[in-house]
Design an enzyme around this catalytic site. Sequence first.
Site, PDB file in Angstrom:
ATOM      1  N   TYR A 139       3.610   1.909   4.601  1.00  0.00           N
ATOM      2  CA  TYR A 139       2.928   3.013   5.284  1.00  0.00           C
ATOM      3  C   TYR A 139       3.011   2.858   6.804  1.00  0.00           C
ATOM      4  O   TYR A 139       2.124   3.292   7.534  1.00  0.00           O
ATOM      5  CB  TYR A 139       1.460   3.145   4.855  1.00  0.00           C
ATOM      6  CG  TYR A 139       1.206   3.016   3.375  1.00  0.00           C
ATOM      7  CD1 TYR A 139       2.187   3.301   2.429  1.00  0.00           C
ATOM      8  CD2 TYR A 139      -0.029   2.603   2.905  1.00  0.00           C
ATOM      9  CE1 TYR A 139       1.952   3.178   1.075  1.00  0.00           C
ATOM     10  CE2 TYR A 139      -0.283   2.485   1.535  1.00  0.00           C
ATOM     11  CZ  TYR A 139       0.712   2.774   0.626  1.00  0.00           C
ATOM     12  OH  TYR A 139       0.471   2.647  -0.713  1.00  0.00           O
ATOM     13  N   HIS A 140       4.122   2.263   7.267  1.00  0.00           N
ATOM     14  CA  HIS A 140       4.287   2.002   8.699  1.00  0.00           C
ATOM     15  C   HIS A 140       5.564   2.658   9.216  1.00  0.00           C
ATOM     16  O   HIS A 140       6.379   2.030   9.885  1.00  0.00           O
ATOM     17  CB  HIS A 140       4.334   0.488   8.964  1.00  0.00           C
ATOM     18  CG  HIS A 140       3.104  -0.233   8.570  1.00  0.00           C
ATOM     19  ND1 HIS A 140       3.081  -1.602   8.326  1.00  0.00           N
ATOM     20  CD2 HIS A 140       1.827   0.192   8.374  1.00  0.00           C
ATOM     21  CE1 HIS A 140       1.862  -1.969   7.988  1.00  0.00           C
ATOM     22  NE2 HIS A 140       1.078  -0.892   8.007  1.00  0.00           N
ATOM     23  N   GLU A 141       5.766   3.949   8.929  1.00  0.00           N
ATOM     24  CA  GLU A 141       6.968   4.642   9.374  1.00  0.00           C
ATOM     25  C   GLU A 141       7.003   4.692  10.905  1.00  0.00           C
ATOM     26  O   GLU A 141       6.042   5.122  11.541  1.00  0.00           O
ATOM     27  CB  GLU A 141       7.007   6.058   8.811  1.00  0.00           C
ATOM     28  CG  GLU A 141       6.964   6.127   7.290  1.00  0.00           C
ATOM     29  CD  GLU A 141       5.559   6.270   6.735  1.00  0.00           C
ATOM     30  OE1 GLU A 141       4.581   5.996   7.481  1.00  0.00           O
ATOM     31  OE2 GLU A 141       5.414   6.655   5.557  1.00  0.00           O
TER      32      GLU A 141
END
Length: 535
Positions: free
Chosen positions: A469-471
Amino acid sequence: MAHTSRVTVDREIVGDVLRPAYDFIVCGGGTSGSVVARRLAENPGVSVLLLEAGGSDRVSSVIDSTRWMSNIGSERDWGYRAQPSPSLNGRTPPLPMGKVLGGGSSINASVWARGHRNDFDSWAEETGDPGWSYASVLDIYRRVEDWTGPADPRRGTGGPLRVTLPENPVPLAPALVGAASALGIPPVADLNGDPMESDGGCGCPNLLVGQDNVRVSMAATYLHPAMGRPNLHMVLCAEVTRLKLSGNRVTGVEFVQWGRTHGVSAGEEVIVSLGAINTPKLLMLSGIGDQAELATLGIPGVVHLPGVGKNLQDHVLLAGCIWEYQVPEAPRSNAAEFALFAKSDPSLPGPDLMPTLDEFPCASEVTATQYDVPVGVDSAWTLAPGLARPVSRGSVRLTSADPMAAPVIDANFLSAEEDVQALEYCVELCREIGNSAEVKPFVKREVMPGPLSGDELRHFVRNAAGSYYHETCAAKMGRDRMSVVDGSLRVYGVEGLRIADGSVMPRITSGNTMAPCVVIGERAADLIKTRYGMS
């Protein structure tokens, strides 16, 4: 500052607040955008409009930091998925992104991870700007932090963000520290101290969590106290669809709220803070990107920047190595009270592994059907292997000129052989920790993956891997032909436009990305204030 009862108005009604023009328009009220809007509005002589596509953050699943996973796939998530990938056995992993005031800081696991010295020094080298160096970034961290942990000259006190350690972590957490330290990973009191300047360490993560597990988000910290300022207007449920341009100068934006299109002008600048998927999407919809690709969609070209949407990066998380609890234990604090940083190869410049504890069973859509995973958040725990320095790179592309159409996202997880090998090593490390004597009192049985090797282990990795969840990194800063912004975050070839979010990272930082995105927001505000002589 945590969520407070003083917030009584969301200011969602356009007719009540919208002016025809503002000095600055901030597109996106996420982690970085919240910071930029607040800092600019601190000068009463300028007007600021903040446009956020999501709704209010004053909902229980946001406020309660232990319930962060319940936001994934909800209306507070953009709901993007990656394209089918052969490197993930054809899977299409979800790519959660916050669609709510506060963005990712309102739905994430509340971990405050600064990033490694090498990360920021590489940013400074790529941009030629020492303001992005580790030494310079430390000054920003000291300014914004109110650190309650052990005294350290690298940490700040008195800032707006209360950063703390878990007050009463689950008993499993110190057992994991003992097991990791027995394997040579040094235990530390502060994961943002020595581990971010060395080869790694293990311990409890820094958290943005207040009393009674109340989330401390960027919306709650930066925006809630400023909602009464007459020079700051915040419009929710407002999706920015295009930048308005006159030649190569941005003059304003168009946005849609409840099916109706609105236009508003910017006297000085537009700051885009929409994240690593929606920021390049907006640029391309506005004619900024690879001109050949845009021409095939009938989008008039403005500036040729082939790097827009390229270089997409994300930490890879495996869901996961799971053990059933000997005695059920409910999650506490942020439900993720242990982490470690380590190297899979001693020759690397910094840690490339970042496993984390999830205080609940965490399996992928495939592995959940292959193993007997216990039901219930307190039934099992997960030590999730994580990759901090991925070699694989992805991309974001448009499918049409329709701003409401979802982009095509090629995450390309594990397309690089180095990433697969590192995660295989990480699975073995997690299993060694989870099956250790120190952790045995908390284990009824190992649920998955069990002792695997060779092709079986590789198959498990590809079936379990997905987004952390770290785009980030899809509109990177730098000086080469694939760079989108310079060291001052100004978009090349376009006047009146900056980007301030995780998409400007040339390379993803080691650890959760919320804290570096706060730094990006703070530095963007500083640069803008200097440019316009604002105090």
